[in-house]
Enzyme design. Structure first.
Site, PDB file in Angstrom:
ATOM      1  N   ASP A 109       0.839  -1.189   0.000  1.00  0.00           N
ATOM      2  CA  ASP A 109       0.000   0.000   0.000  1.00  0.00           C
ATOM      3  C   ASP A 109       0.883   1.251   0.000  1.00  0.00           C
ATOM      4  O   ASP A 109       1.730   1.394  -0.868  1.00  0.00           O
ATOM      5  CB  ASP A 109      -0.957  -0.079   1.194  1.00  0.00           C
ATOM      6  CG  ASP A 109      -2.023   0.996   1.219  1.00  0.00           C
ATOM      7  OD1 ASP A 109      -2.998   0.885   0.438  1.00  0.00           O
ATOM      8  OD2 ASP A 109      -1.890   1.947   2.007  1.00  0.00           O
ATOM      9  N   HIS A 281      -7.123  -6.770   0.221  1.00  0.00           N
ATOM     10  CA  HIS A 281      -6.074  -5.755   0.163  1.00  0.00           C
ATOM     11  C   HIS A 281      -4.932  -6.014   1.137  1.00  0.00           C
ATOM     12  O   HIS A 281      -3.769  -5.788   0.813  1.00  0.00           O
ATOM     13  CB  HIS A 281      -6.689  -4.383   0.448  1.00  0.00           C
ATOM     14  CG  HIS A 281      -5.708  -3.266   0.492  1.00  0.00           C
ATOM     15  ND1 HIS A 281      -4.953  -2.889  -0.602  1.00  0.00           N
ATOM     16  CD2 HIS A 281      -5.339  -2.434   1.504  1.00  0.00           C
ATOM     17  CE1 HIS A 281      -4.180  -1.869  -0.279  1.00  0.00           C
ATOM     18  NE2 HIS A 281      -4.389  -1.580   1.001  1.00  0.00           N
TER      19      HIS A 281
END
Length: 301
Positions: A109, A281
Site C-alpha cells: 500500500d 487488500h
C-alpha cells in the site's frame, strides 16, 4: 516480535524527523538486509506474521513511516512526499550499517509507494523490490473510472482541505476502521490480530496521526504526481528487478493491468513480473505464508 529490537533514528535535523522501527540481527551479519514498509492506516505491525519467518535468511528492518505509529509527524503536505519518505528509508538503512551493499525492499500500500520512489531516487541502494497491491500512483489517478473511484473513495476524501477529512475520521475511529478495513475482504476483521488491530484503531483516534495520514494522501495527489511526471520525463525509472502481487478480490485486479503499468515505469532491461493472489487488500496479514514464500523465492543474492 521476540526476535527484534526497537530503534529510533533521526533522519533530518530541521525539522527533526525521528523514525521508529524494529530490526533483527545486526549490520555485521552476512545475511542480506530486507526493509519492510507498511500501508494506511497501519504501522509496522502488519508484518507480525511475516517478519519472524524471514530472520533466518535476512537481516529484517521494519519501519513506521513518518506520520504513522511512533515516528515523527512533521507539518506540511510536502513533508509527506514519497521522495521525503524514501529519504527516511535510505537514511535509516545507512545508519543501521546497510550502506555497503544494496538491500531488498518489500512494501504494501503506501509503503509500496514509498518503495517505488526509493527505487527511483536511490537506485544503487535497492537490490530488488516487491510491491503489494498497488499500481503506480500517477497511473491510478490518470485512469480514474467509476469503479476505481467507488472502491478507493478515500483517495478523494482524504485529499480535501483540512480539517474536513480529519474531522470525519476522528468522529468515530473504531467504527470507521471496522467498516473500512473490515469491508475490504470477505473474512472481515478476522484477518487482524487483536493486538495489531488496536494499534490501527489508536492511530485513527490520534489527531496528529490522522492529520499526517491525510497529508500523506494530499501529497500523493499533488507533489507526488508532479515528481512522477518529472521522473518519466527524465527517464528516471525503476532499475532493479521487481515483483508485484495483488489481491484477486481488490481494485487492482478489477481496474488495472498491474504488470503492464509497472513495466511502463521500469527500465527495459530489468525483470518485472507479478500475479494476483487469493487475498483482499491486506495481503501480509491475510496470507502471510505466501508472502514469505514469494519473498524468499524472489530475493536471492
Amino acid at each position: 516480535m521476540d526476535k527484534f529490537e526497537s530503534f529510533t533514528i533521526t533522519t533530518q535535523p530541521e525539522p527533526r524527523v525521528d523514525i521508529f522501527g524494529l530490526k533483527s540481527g545486526d549490520a555485521s551479519s552476512q545475511k542480506p538486509a530486507l526493509l519492510l514498509l507498511h500501508g494506511f492506516p497501519q504501522t509496522h505491525h502488519i508484518w507480525h506474521r511475516v517478519a519472524p519467518q524471514l530472520t533466518s535468511a535476512y537481516t529484517v528492518v521494519l519501519l513506521d513511516l513518518r506520520g504513522y505509529g511512533q515516528s515523527s509527524k512533521p507539518g506540511g503536505v510536502a513533508a509527506y512526499a514519497k521522495s521525503a519518505m524514501a529519504r527516511d528509508c535510505a537514511a535509516v538503512m545507512t545508519q543501521l550499517g546497510h550502506h555497503a551493499e544494496p538491500f531488498f525492499v518489500c512494501g504494501h500500500d503506501r509503503g509500496a509507494r514509498v518503495a517505488h520512489k526509493l527505487c527511483v531516487d536511490h537506485p544503487r541502494r535497492v537490490h530488488a523490490a516487491v510491491f503489494l497491491d498497488i499500481c503506480p500512483t500517477l497511473a491510478m489517478y490518470e485512469a480514474t473510472s467509476f469503479d476505481f473511484a467507488r472502491a478507493y473513495f478515500h483517495w478523494f476524501m482524504l485529499i480535501q482541505p483540512a480539517p474536513l477529512p480529519e474531522m470525519m475520521l476522528l468522529a468515530n475511529p473504531r467504527k470507521i476502521a471496522e467498516a473500512f478495513m473490515g469491508g475490504r475482504q470477505d473474512a472481515g476483521l478476522s484477518i487482524f490480530a487483536p493486538e495489531c488491530w488496536e494499534q490501527y484503531v489508536a492511530g485513527l483516534g490520534d489527531e496528529a496521526t490522522v492529520h499526517a495520514m491525510c497529508d500523506d494522501y494530499r501529497a500523493a495527489a499533488t507533489v507526488d504526481l508532479e515528481e512522477a511526471r518529472e521522473d518519466i520525463k527524465r527517464g528516471s525509472l525503476i532499475a532493479c528487478p521487481l515483483k508485484v502481487l495483488w489481491g484477486q478480490h481488490g481494485v487492482i485486479e478489477k481496474c488495472f493491468d498491474a504488470v503492464k503499468e509497472w513495466k511502463q515505469v521500469s527500465s527495459k532491461d530489468v525483470t518485472v513480473e507479478g500475479h494476483s493472489v487469493n487475498s483482499g487488500h491486506y495481503i501480509p496479514e491475510q496470507i502471510p505464508d505466501l508472502v514469505v514464500s514469494e519473498i524468499k523465492g524472489f530475493f536471492v543474492v
